[in-house]
Design a protein around this motif. Structure first.
Motif, PDB file in Angstrom:
ATOM      1  N   ALA A   1      23.395  58.949  47.474  1.00  0.00           N
ATOM      2  CA  ALA A   1      22.799  57.763  48.096  1.00  0.00           C
ATOM      3  C   ALA A   1      21.695  57.174  47.237  1.00  0.00           C
ATOM      4  CB  ALA A   1      22.261  58.123  49.481  1.00  0.00           C
ATOM      5  N   HIS A   2      20.971  58.020  46.504  1.00  0.00           N
ATOM      6  CA  HIS A   2      19.889  57.509  45.663  1.00  0.00           C
ATOM      7  C   HIS A   2      20.450  56.679  44.504  1.00  0.00           C
ATOM      8  CE1 HIS A   2      16.772  60.745  47.041  1.00  0.00           C
ATOM      9  NE2 HIS A   2      17.072  59.854  47.982  1.00  0.00           N
ATOM     10  N   TRP A   3      21.576  57.094  43.948  1.00  0.00           N
ATOM     11  CA  TRP A   3      22.211  56.303  42.892  1.00  0.00           C
ATOM     12  C   TRP A   3      22.694  54.977  43.455  1.00  0.00           C
ATOM     13  CZ3 TRP A   3      22.733  55.145  38.052  1.00  0.00           C
ATOM     14  CH2 TRP A   3      23.860  54.446  37.606  1.00  0.00           C
ATOM     15  N   ARG A   4      23.293  55.012  44.633  1.00  0.00           N
ATOM     16  CA  ARG A   4      23.771  53.769  45.235  1.00  0.00           C
ATOM     17  C   ARG A   4      22.610  52.830  45.546  1.00  0.00           C
ATOM     18  NH1 ARG A   4      27.146  57.666  47.588  1.00  0.00           N
ATOM     19  NH2 ARG A   4      25.906  57.759  49.507  1.00  0.00           N
ATOM     20  N   ALA A   5      21.489  53.380  45.992  1.00  0.00           N
ATOM     21  CA  ALA A   5      20.323  52.542  46.293  1.00  0.00           C
ATOM     22  C   ALA A   5      19.775  51.891  45.031  1.00  0.00           C
ATOM     23  CB  ALA A   5      19.237  53.375  46.975  1.00  0.00           C
ATOM     24  N   ALA A   6      19.861  52.588  43.908  1.00  0.00           N
ATOM     25  CA  ALA A   6      19.352  52.033  42.648  1.00  0.00           C
ATOM     26  C   ALA A   6      20.129  50.797  42.224  1.00  0.00           C
ATOM     27  CB  ALA A   6      19.406  53.095  41.547  1.00  0.00           C
ATOM     28  N   GLN A   7      21.354  50.644  42.704  1.00  0.00           N
ATOM     29  CA  GLN A   7      22.160  49.479  42.340  1.00  0.00           C
ATOM     30  C   GLN A   7      21.606  48.196  42.947  1.00  0.00           C
ATOM     31  OE1 GLN A   7      24.483  50.358  39.959  1.00  0.00           O
ATOM     32  NE2 GLN A   7      23.408  52.274  40.426  1.00  0.00           N
ATOM     33  N   ASP A   8      20.756  48.333  43.964  1.00  0.00           N
ATOM     34  CA  ASP A   8      20.176  47.152  44.611  1.00  0.00           C
ATOM     35  C   ASP A   8      18.856  46.717  43.973  1.00  0.00           C
ATOM     36  OD1 ASP A   8      22.269  47.021  46.449  1.00  0.00           O
ATOM     37  OD2 ASP A   8      21.281  48.426  47.820  1.00  0.00           O
ATOM     38  N   VAL A   9      18.411  47.455  42.950  1.00  0.00           N
ATOM     39  CA  VAL A   9      17.205  47.098  42.205  1.00  0.00           C
ATOM     40  C   VAL A   9      17.642  46.338  40.958  1.00  0.00           C
ATOM     41  CG1 VAL A   9      15.114  47.972  41.085  1.00  0.00           C
ATOM     42  CG2 VAL A   9      16.055  49.161  43.086  1.00  0.00           C
ATOM     43  N   ASP A  10      16.959  45.250  40.635  1.00  0.00           N
ATOM     44  CA  ASP A  10      17.380  44.386  39.539  1.00  0.00           C
ATOM     45  C   ASP A  10      17.611  45.163  38.244  1.00  0.00           C
ATOM     46  OD1 ASP A  10      17.294  42.143  41.120  1.00  0.00           O
ATOM     47  OD2 ASP A  10      15.335  41.460  40.394  1.00  0.00           O
ATOM     48  N   GLY A  11      18.794  44.984  37.677  1.00  0.00           N
ATOM     49  CA  GLY A  11      19.106  45.666  36.432  1.00  0.00           C
ATOM     50  C   GLY A  11      20.571  45.540  36.079  1.00  0.00           C
ATOM     51  N   VAL A  12      21.000  46.360  35.114  1.00  0.00           N
ATOM     52  CA  VAL A  12      22.365  46.329  34.591  1.00  0.00           C
ATOM     53  C   VAL A  12      22.902  47.753  34.560  1.00  0.00           C
ATOM     54  CG1 VAL A  12      23.809  45.840  32.574  1.00  0.00           C
ATOM     55  CG2 VAL A  12      21.940  44.283  33.174  1.00  0.00           C
ATOM     56  N   THR A  13      24.059  47.968  35.178  1.00  0.00           N
ATOM     57  CA  THR A  13      24.720  49.272  35.164  1.00  0.00           C
ATOM     58  C   THR A  13      25.889  49.244  34.192  1.00  0.00           C
ATOM     59  OG1 THR A  13      24.108  49.847  37.437  1.00  0.00           O
ATOM     60  CG2 THR A  13      26.049  50.934  36.539  1.00  0.00           C
ATOM     61  N   VAL A  14      26.042  50.327  33.451  1.00  0.00           N
ATOM     62  CA  VAL A  14      27.146  50.456  32.493  1.00  0.00           C
ATOM     63  C   VAL A  14      27.851  51.779  32.746  1.00  0.00           C
ATOM     64  CG1 VAL A  14      27.680  50.855  30.043  1.00  0.00           C
ATOM     65  CG2 VAL A  14      26.162  48.980  30.713  1.00  0.00           C
ATOM     66  N   ASP A  15      29.164  51.740  32.669  1.00  0.00           N
ATOM     67  CA  ASP A  15      30.000  52.938  32.787  1.00  0.00           C
ATOM     68  C   ASP A  15      30.692  53.156  31.457  1.00  0.00           C
ATOM     69  OD1 ASP A  15      32.477  54.517  33.188  1.00  0.00           O
ATOM     70  OD2 ASP A  15      31.967  54.425  35.309  1.00  0.00           O
ATOM     71  N   ARG A  16      30.523  54.342  30.911  1.00  0.00           N
ATOM     72  CA  ARG A  16      31.214  54.697  29.676  1.00  0.00           C
ATOM     73  C   ARG A  16      31.942  56.014  29.893  1.00  0.00           C
ATOM     74  NH1 ARG A  16      31.089  50.279  28.588  1.00  0.00           N
ATOM     75  NH2 ARG A  16      30.289  49.193  26.761  1.00  0.00           N
ATOM     76  N   ASP A  17      33.263  55.924  29.938  1.00  0.00           N
ATOM     77  CA  ASP A  17      34.092  57.117  30.099  1.00  0.00           C
ATOM     78  C   ASP A  17      33.680  57.928  31.318  1.00  0.00           C
ATOM     79  OD1 ASP A  17      35.460  56.425  27.728  1.00  0.00           O
ATOM     80  OD2 ASP A  17      33.925  57.419  26.518  1.00  0.00           O
ATOM     81  N   GLY A  18      33.362  57.236  32.405  1.00  0.00           N
ATOM     82  CA  GLY A  18      32.994  57.903  33.647  1.00  0.00           C
ATOM     83  C   GLY A  18      31.531  58.261  33.769  1.00  0.00           C
ATOM     84  N   ALA A  19      30.744  58.067  32.724  1.00  0.00           N
ATOM     85  CA  ALA A  19      29.296  58.308  32.777  1.00  0.00           C
ATOM     86  C   ALA A  19      28.594  56.981  33.029  1.00  0.00           C
ATOM     87  CB  ALA A  19      28.807  58.912  31.467  1.00  0.00           C
ATOM     88  N   GLN A  20      27.615  57.001  33.915  1.00  0.00           N
ATOM     89  CA  GLN A  20      26.961  55.761  34.327  1.00  0.00           C
ATOM     90  C   GLN A  20      25.446  55.823  34.142  1.00  0.00           C
ATOM     91  OE1 GLN A  20      28.620  55.910  38.360  1.00  0.00           O
ATOM     92  NE2 GLN A  20      29.689  53.994  37.921  1.00  0.00           N
ATOM     93  N   ALA A  21      24.900  54.699  33.702  1.00  0.00           N
ATOM     94  CA  ALA A  21      23.443  54.553  33.574  1.00  0.00           C
ATOM     95  C   ALA A  21      23.091  53.126  33.963  1.00  0.00           C
ATOM     96  CB  ALA A  21      22.988  54.848  32.152  1.00  0.00           C
ATOM     97  N   ARG A  22      21.897  52.963  34.509  1.00  0.00           N
ATOM     98  CA  ARG A  22      21.423  51.634  34.901  1.00  0.00           C
ATOM     99  C   ARG A  22      20.061  51.391  34.274  1.00  0.00           C
ATOM    100  NH1 ARG A  22      22.738  47.646  38.325  1.00  0.00           N
ATOM    101  NH2 ARG A  22      21.157  46.423  39.431  1.00  0.00           N
ATOM    102  N   ALA A  23      19.951  50.305  33.508  1.00  0.00           N
ATOM    103  CA  ALA A  23      18.671  49.854  32.962  1.00  0.00           C
ATOM    104  C   ALA A  23      18.092  48.837  33.941  1.00  0.00           C
ATOM    105  CB  ALA A  23      18.862  49.223  31.592  1.00  0.00           C
TER     106      ALA A  23
END
Length: 254
Positions: free
Chosen positions: A106-128
């Motif tokens: 849930a904490h990762w999903r909540a971070a998606q609502d904070v302004d930024g950019v998420t990238v998925d590379r080969d199933g690994a995800q990070a959000r700046a």
């Protein structure tokens, strides 16, 4: 050459690239430590199936440079500032600090609502996330842990032809969280070191890059190359984990 992604094909790309090309650190830190500016990096590290660290670091690097060249950090066609422009420029004029935090569920999903950019590379995800004062973090991000980012070492194999490589100084033994911040530095410095057409071409690939460890022999060669202008080095201020002035990453383009 592939067609630029629509996000990076707008006329304002050259101006945004120019911000990276002129560098950073043009003003001193504020006296109030809580007012120091930093870019939060959120790393998705599920407990049951953690990602490969090389893929996670690539995602962090790509997310960083994608945010730095996103249309929202520049001006629109009408000349009005993009919604992230003021925050981004204030941060880029300082020391481009980044702070990595881990999240899952849930904490990762909540971070998606904070302004930024998420990238998925080969199933690994990070959000700046859009930079801001460290003392005024969004509560959804402030609650995330900074530690606990260690992951088992992986062997990602050979680097694909024509892909920029972000070489980590393996001798420093950085945690994944620290390394994520460093490859984020490297990706934006590399973009700024490229001419604008090359930067557009890189954007057209989705800023595809590879992150690899450099052993002592390879690192020594990379340091020589950086001194000769064939690599873009990252030197850390030494606030955490490494000594001030340590060279942590060298970015190269084949």
């Amino acid at each position: 050459m592939p067609e630029p992604h629509p996000v990076f094909a707008d006329p304002g790309f050259e101006t945004r690239h120019g911000v990276l090309a002129r560098g950073y650190g043009h003003r001193e830190d504020p006296d109030d430590p809580s007012a120091v500016l930093a870019m939060p990096l959120v790393l998705h590290i599920p407990k049951a199936e953690p990602p490969a660290p090389s893929a996670l670091l690539e995602a962090a690097a790509v997310a960083t440079v994608a945010l730095c060249l996103d249309p929202r950090v520049g001006a629109g066609e009408d000349g009005a500032a993009g919604e992230w422009q003021d925050a981004f420029l204030a941060w880029n004029d300082a020391r481009i600090r980044k702070v990595s935090r881990r999240a899952r569920g849930a904490h990762w999903r909540a971070a998606q609502d904070v302004d930024g950019v998420t990238v998925d590379r080969d199933g690994a995800q990070a959000r700046a996330l859009v930079p801001g004062p460290v003392g005024r973090l969004d509560p959804r991000i402030a609650r995330l842990q900074i530690g606990g980012t260690d992951l088992p070492h992986d062997d990602p194999g050979d680097v694909p032809d024509g892909v920029p490589v972000l070489w980590l100084n393996a001798a420093l033994g950085m945690t994944v969280g620290k390394a994520a911040a460093q490859v984020g530095h490297a990706s934006m410095l590399l973009a700024g070191a490229l001419d604008v057409d090359s930067a557009r071409a890189w954007a057209a690939t989705g800023f595809r890059c590879a992150v690899r460890d450099a052993d002592r022999d390879r690192w020594a060669e990379l340091v020589v190359g950086a001194a000769e202008g064939t690599g873009v080095p990252v030197r850390d201020a030494g606030f955490t984990e490494v000594e001030p002035g340590s060279m942590t990453v060298i970015a190269t383009v084949s």
